[in-house]
Design an enzyme around this catalytic site. Structure first.
Site, short mmCIF file in Angstrom:
data_model
loop_
_atom_site.label_atom_id
_atom_site.label_comp_id
_atom_site.label_asym_id
_atom_site.label_seq_id
_atom_site.Cartn_x
_atom_site.Cartn_y
_atom_site.Cartn_z
N PRO A 133 50.80 33.00 52.19
CA PRO A 133 51.95 33.88 52.42
C PRO A 133 53.22 33.34 51.77
O PRO A 133 54.22 34.05 51.66
CB PRO A 133 52.08 33.91 53.94
CG PRO A 133 51.33 32.73 54.43
CD PRO A 133 50.29 32.40 53.42
N ARG A 178 40.14 46.19 38.12
CA ARG A 178 40.52 47.47 37.51
C ARG A 178 41.10 47.29 36.11
O ARG A 178 41.16 48.24 35.34
CB ARG A 178 41.54 48.21 38.40
CG ARG A 178 40.97 48.66 39.73
CD ARG A 178 42.02 49.38 40.56
NE ARG A 178 42.53 50.60 39.94
CZ ARG A 178 41.91 51.76 39.91
NH1 ARG A 178 40.72 51.89 40.47
NH2 ARG A 178 42.47 52.81 39.34
#
Ligand code: SAM
Length: 243
Positions: A97, A162
């Site tokens: 994070p 992708r």
């Protein structure tokens, strides 16, 4: 591209790796993903990967030695033992994070590497010396804290996949995706032509490709202005500067 993942919960990846585009990309050998159990790199009978924190406080910290052994074993494999297309040493990425927030530009930059190694932490995180010794960069999937790096790693893998030529059947669907041109994508419609009184915009049924392209661009601009004023301002600014 090859992606190695290190985790104490490798089983979390099984459904994800077999399904849909990721599954097909592996079958077509455009993408090769190997998930390794960090516990395989421990050296005690209990396969321990954590310990109490120095300085006290709650929670456990993942110990450095298994991580160092694992990252070095996967990084320094002799060339002959590496997978095809796996010539370069991997980019070593700690899911955290505290890392650089993941966005489209970062995804595209990472997709240029031929080999990534993703480190998935658990508990309070990993002993800081692992980051100092064997990590090239830290990446976050957003300003919130999850219990482990496995979901962030899957997010990263799916976004990067992708960008690999041939993984998404139609290259223009990636090219038109949100963020690519600094805008959100336009709205999409399919059959039936009327849904609870709402009709498909007439231009989409016209067969006039130039008019359809212009409509899609206008709707993309409108969607960006309404939903993401921050992106819209940046897009306007880049146009002003001739971008
Ligand atoms: N104590 C740490 C902190 O506050 O910075 C959080 C540790 S978190 C509970 C355990 C692991 O989950 C982290 O080591 C990291 O691998 C992963 N993780 C949690 N949130 C994440 C995020 N937003 N992005 C990427 N990885 C995350």
């Amino acid at each position: 591209m090859r992606v190695d993942v290190l985790s104490i919960f490798p089983e979390m990846f099984s459904g994800f790796l077999d399904a849909s585009l990721i599954g097909r990309a592996q079958t077509a050998r455009r993408l090769e993903i190997a998930v390794h159990d960090l516990r395989e790199f421990t050296d005690d009978r209990h396969r321990t990967v954590d310990d109490v924190p120095y300085g006290g406080g709650g929670g456990m910290v993942m110990t450095a030695p298994p991580w160092l052994r694992a990252v070095r074993a996967l990084t320094e494999r002799p060339l002959g033992e590496r997978a095809p297309g796996d010539g370069a040493a991997p980019r070593r990425i700690l899911m955290s994070p505290q890392g650089t927030p993941l966005d489209d530009a970062l995804v595209r930059r990472l997709a240029e590497h031929s080999h990534l190694l993703l480190l998935c932490g658990r508990y309070e995180g990993i002993d800081e010396r692992v980051r100092e010794l064997v990590v090239d960069e830290e990446i976050s999937i957003g300003d919130y804290v999850l219990s482990g790096g496995e979901l962030p790693a899957m997010v990263l893998i799916e976004a990067i996949s992708r960008q690999i030529p041939g993984v998404v059947g139609l290259p223009e669907s990636v090219h038109n995706d949100s963020f690519r041109e600094g805008l959100l994508d336009c709205p999409h419609y399919t059959r039936p032509p009327v849904v609870e009184g709402l009709e498909v915009p007439e231009v989409l049924l016209s067969g006039n490709h130039a008019a359809i392209a212009a409509w899609r661009h206008e709707r993309a601009v409108e969607a960006t202005r309404e939903k993401r004023p921050d992106l819209y301002r940046r897009w306007l600014e880049s146009r002003r500067q001739g971008g």
